[in-house]
Design an enzyme around this catalytic site. Structure first.
Site, PDB file in Angstrom:
ATOM      1  N   HIS A   1      -3.739 -36.227  10.565  1.00 32.92           N
ATOM      2  CA  HIS A   1      -4.178 -35.329  11.639  1.00 32.92           C
ATOM      3  C   HIS A   1      -5.318 -36.033  12.386  1.00 32.92           C
ATOM      4  CE1 HIS A   1      -6.201 -31.790  13.392  1.00 32.92           C
ATOM      5  NE2 HIS A   1      -5.105 -31.103  13.147  1.00 32.92           N
TER       6      HIS A   1
ATOM      7  N   ASP B   1      -7.742 -35.298   2.728  1.00 36.40           N
ATOM      8  CA  ASP B   1      -7.694 -34.169   3.654  1.00 36.40           C
ATOM      9  C   ASP B   1      -6.768 -33.125   3.027  1.00 36.40           C
ATOM     10  OD1 ASP B   1      -7.109 -32.373   5.612  1.00 36.40           O
ATOM     11  OD2 ASP B   1      -6.594 -33.847   7.149  1.00 36.40           O
TER      12      ASP B   1
ATOM     13  N   GLN C   1      -3.767 -28.743   4.128  1.00 31.37           N
ATOM     14  CA  GLN C   1      -2.483 -28.101   3.838  1.00 31.37           C
ATOM     15  C   GLN C   1      -2.269 -27.995   2.329  1.00 31.37           C
ATOM     16  OE1 GLN C   1      -0.731 -26.786   6.264  1.00 31.37           O
ATOM     17  NE2 GLN C   1      -1.862 -27.707   7.955  1.00 31.37           N
TER      18      GLN C   1
ATOM     19  N   LYS D   1      -6.868 -21.715   7.137  1.00 29.32           N
ATOM     20  CA  LYS D   1      -5.474 -21.969   6.732  1.00 29.32           C
ATOM     21  C   LYS D   1      -5.201 -21.384   5.346  1.00 29.32           C
ATOM     22  CE  LYS D   1      -5.525 -26.290   9.284  1.00 29.32           C
ATOM     23  NZ  LYS D   1      -4.691 -26.119  10.487  1.00 29.32           N
TER      24      LYS D   1
ATOM     25  N   CYS E   1      -1.581 -32.465  16.757  1.00 27.06           N
ATOM     26  CA  CYS E   1      -2.771 -33.305  16.528  1.00 27.06           C
ATOM     27  C   CYS E   1      -2.422 -34.489  15.645  1.00 27.06           C
ATOM     28  CB  CYS E   1      -3.919 -32.501  15.921  1.00 27.06           C
ATOM     29  SG  CYS E   1      -4.549 -31.253  17.017  1.00 27.06           S
TER      30      CYS E   1
HETATM   31  C1  LIG Z   1      -3.895 -31.827   7.702  1.00 29.77           C
HETATM   32  C2  LIG Z   1      -4.952 -31.260   8.601  1.00 29.77           C
HETATM   33  N1  LIG Z   1      -6.138 -31.867   8.669  1.00 29.77           N
HETATM   34  C3  LIG Z   1      -7.142 -31.401   9.439  1.00 29.77           C
HETATM   35  C4  LIG Z   1      -6.967 -30.284  10.210  1.00 29.77           C
HETATM   36  C5  LIG Z   1      -8.109 -29.797  11.041  1.00 29.77           C
HETATM   37  O1  LIG Z   1      -8.534 -28.524  10.611  1.00 29.77           O
HETATM   38  P1  LIG Z   1      -9.629 -27.725  11.449  1.00 29.77           P
HETATM   39  O2  LIG Z   1      -9.161 -27.712  12.870  1.00 29.77           O
HETATM   40  O3  LIG Z   1      -9.624 -26.377  10.827  1.00 29.77           O
HETATM   41  O4  LIG Z   1     -10.925 -28.428  11.291  1.00 29.77           O
HETATM   42  C6  LIG Z   1      -5.740 -29.626  10.192  1.00 29.77           C
HETATM   43  C7  LIG Z   1      -5.489 -28.470  11.065  1.00 29.77           C
HETATM   44  O5  LIG Z   1      -4.404 -28.315  11.609  1.00 29.77           O
HETATM   45  C8  LIG Z   1      -4.707 -30.120   9.360  1.00 29.77           C
HETATM   46  O6  LIG Z   1      -3.518 -29.510   9.280  1.00 29.77           O
END
Ligand SMILES: Cc1ncc(COP(=O)(O)O)c(C=O)c1O
Length: 407
Positions: free
Chosen positions: A124, A201, A204, A227, A365
């Site tokens: 992401h 990260d 998910q 999430k 993203c």
């Molecule tokens: C795998 C992953 N990393 C990072 C993020 C970023 O999360 P946030 O926008 O809540 O900071 C997301 C959000 O879609 C994500 O799915």
């Protein structure tokens, strides 16, 4: 105590799932972007605002003490969720993005030109752009671990990239597009063998199964509350005690200081060193309520249920002319990214919405991943604890109608 798994009672816990969208019952398949909130979360936040709200840590009055207790109880709940060694290893942030920026900025203080950061083709942007900052500002080199055509992280390719100049390996624990889960323990062993740190990260992964940070062997683990059925505005940075201790502060002000004089400032210990300014107090209460709610479920049964929904959808779509499924890694999570030949994903999403079906469409993203897949965007249906077989069937029927409308 965990209750026997019952999708109907889980569904009933989410007030929003009772509403109609465009005259049809809502079929919410966008939980990978943000999950809906159970009544337990909504009411815990409202009750806290009504009865115990005050700023934390600096007060001596009753409400300040109650609010501080609630905030620190939330930290303890996150510690339990992740099986962290100590609540001092839990930093509350604005979200996963903020958490990764804290780690990258802290590491940036010691980056020398040519130091390497290893990421992968399926990250992401939140786990790409903060490392690009280190490239732009300090001459760090980004090295990209490849994925296979199935969407599996290529471990041999990864092993070749990690070397003596690697400072950080920063990888997804589960892709938000492909649903691929990465083998954290094997990656941690590779990173450790070269003295590099590992950030996972978990945005998910933490939603779809239990996480034990002590077993994973990473140095940092991040996720966002929204999430995980909790509120927006709060996320978590877990860091091993030594890893957090070695990290310089990110933002300045408030609780992050020890002393401030005209000439110098000294910093508080973790986690407070990273929590500058008034933190997300009510949101912490909501996150704790989400964790408590989730802890009442059999999480493995929930994961099985989600996998069953995903399998039903894929089974129906496999072999349908013109439908391409992105990401077929073994054991992947319940995230279904797909393309329909001749149709833009945005059109698909808008047509599905007419039938009350909410899916996401776009680059998610993850533009480097889109480039790897040879597309600019995909549609994505993602499944959560509250989805049912009926949701899958409504999605499939709406997709059939959308395809015939567009053909
Ligand atoms: C795998 C992953 N990393 C990072 C993020 C970023 O999360 P946030 O926008 O809540 O900071 C997301 C959000 O879609 C994500 O799915």
């Amino acid at each position: 105590m965990t209750a026997p798994f019952d999708p109907k009672s889980i569904r009933d816990a989410f007030p929003i799932l009772g509403r109609l969208v465009n005259g049809k019952p809502l079929v919410y398949l966008d939980s990978a972007a943000s999950a809906q909130k159970p009544e337990a979360v909504i009411s815990a936040m409202a009750a806290f605002q009504r009865t115990s709200y005050a700023n934390v840590h600096r007060g001596l009055h009753t409400l300040a003490n109650e609010a501080t207790q609630a905030y620190e109880d939330a930290r303890e709940a996150v510690r339990g969720l992740l099986n962290a060694d100590s609540a001092d290893e839990i930093v509350f942030t604005k979200g996963a993005t903020h958490a990764i920026n804290i780690v990258a900025a802290g590491l940036g203080r010691t980056i020398r030109p040519g130091d390497e950061i290893v990421i992968s083709d399926m990250e992401h942007h939140a786990n790409i752009v903060p490392w690009h900052f280190l490239r732009e500002r300090f001459g760090a080199v980004l090295r990209w671990a490849p994925i296979t055509d199935e969407g599996v992280l290529d471990m041999a390719g990864l092993a070749e990239l990690i070397g003596p100049r690697t400072r950080m390996v920063a990888l997804t624990h589960m892709s938000n597009v492909l649903g691929t889960k990465t083998d954290a323990a094997a990656i941690a062993a590779l990173a450790r063998a070269h003295g590099a740190q590992l950030l996972l990260d978990g945005c998910q992964a933490v939603v779809h199964g239990p996480v034990d940070v002590q077993a994973l062997g990473a140095d940092f683990y991040v996720f966002s509350s929204h999430k995980l059925y909790g509120p927006t505005g709060i996320g978590v940075l877990w860091g091993r005690a030594e890893a957090l201790d070695a990290l310089g502060p990110f933002e300045g002000g408030g609780e992050m200081i020890e002393t401030v004089t005209r000439d110098v400032v000294t910093y508080n210990a973790a986690p407070h060193r990273f929590e500058a300014g008034t933190p997300p107090i009510t949101e912490a209460v909501g996150l704790k309520a989400a964790i408590d709610w989730l802890s009442g479920l059999d999480r493995l049964a929930v994961a099985d249920h989600e996998a069953g929904l995903y399998a039903r959808a894929v089974e129906a779509l496999r072999g349908v002319n013109g439908v391409r499924i992105h990401g077929t890694a073994p054991g992947k999570g319940a995230i279904l990214a797909f393309s329909v030949e001749g149709a833009h994903p945005h059109d698909i999403a808008q047509l599905l919405d007419r039938y009350g079906v909410a899916v996401r469409a776009g680059h998610h993203c993850a533009q480097p991943l889109m480039a790897r897949l040879g597309v600019t965007a995909t549609a994505r249906a993602s499944f959560a604890a509250y989805n049912t077989v009926d949701d899958v069937d409504a999605f499939l029927e709406a997709l059939t109608r959308a395809r015939s409308f567009l053909s």
